[in-house]
Motif scaffolding. Structure first.
Motif, PDB file in Angstrom:
ATOM      1  N   MET A   1      -4.703  -0.478  -1.221  1.00  9.74           N
ATOM      2  CA  MET A   1      -4.996  -1.898  -1.241  1.00  9.74           C
ATOM      3  C   MET A   1      -6.045  -2.191  -2.315  1.00  9.74           C
ATOM      4  SD  MET A   1      -2.873  -2.824   1.032  1.00  9.74           S
ATOM      5  CE  MET A   1      -3.274  -4.556   1.221  1.00  9.74           C
TER       6      MET A   1
ATOM      7  N   GLU B   1      -2.957 -10.059   1.703  1.00 16.05           N
ATOM      8  CA  GLU B   1      -3.713  -9.105   0.887  1.00 16.05           C
ATOM      9  C   GLU B   1      -2.744  -8.282   0.045  1.00 16.05           C
ATOM     10  OE1 GLU B   1      -7.251  -7.195   2.428  1.00 16.05           O
ATOM     11  OE2 GLU B   1      -6.988  -8.347   4.290  1.00 16.05           O
TER      12      GLU B   1
ATOM     13  N   ASN C   1      -3.411   1.841   3.256  1.00 14.94           N
ATOM     14  CA  ASN C   1      -2.730   1.321   4.428  1.00 14.94           C
ATOM     15  C   ASN C   1      -1.296   1.814   4.373  1.00 14.94           C
ATOM     16  OD1 ASN C   1      -2.074  -0.165   6.767  1.00 14.94           O
ATOM     17  ND2 ASN C   1      -3.617  -1.684   6.227  1.00 14.94           N
TER      18      ASN C   1
ATOM     19  N   GLY D   1      -1.867  -4.915  -2.845  1.00  7.87           N
ATOM     20  CA  GLY D   1      -2.130  -3.531  -3.203  1.00  7.87           C
ATOM     21  C   GLY D   1      -0.998  -2.985  -4.055  1.00  7.87           C
TER      22      GLY D   1
ATOM     23  N   HIS E   1      -5.796  -4.869   7.365  1.00  7.74           N
ATOM     24  CA  HIS E   1      -5.541  -5.714   6.212  1.00  7.74           C
ATOM     25  C   HIS E   1      -4.681  -6.877   6.679  1.00  7.74           C
ATOM     26  CE1 HIS E   1      -6.619  -1.913   4.205  1.00  7.74           C
ATOM     27  NE2 HIS E   1      -7.204  -2.751   3.362  1.00  7.74           N
TER      28      HIS E   1
END
Length: 58
Positions: free
Chosen positions: A40, A23, A46, A25, A19
């Motif tokens: 995410m 990004e 992750n 999440g 990622h």
């Protein structure tokens, strides 16, 4: 931090998933040593360190 929306500040790779910085999440769990379990927005997990994320405004 559980339930907090986050944005990655660096690229993080875990379990074969990469990622990129930027990004987003949502934190599902916090662990000793400052590590997080994050789902995410693409549905994959992750495991960034707390220093690798910023909290998004709610």
């Amino acid at each position: 931090m559980r339930g907090t929306r986050i944005t990655l500040t660096t690229t993080v790779e875990a379990l074969g998933n990469r990622h990129r910085a930027g990004e987003q999440g949502k934190v599902e769990e916090t662990h000793t040593g400052g590590y997080l379990t994050v789902r995410m927005d693409d549905g994959r997990h992750n495991f960034p360190h707390r220093d690798e994320v910023t909290s998004d405004p709610q």
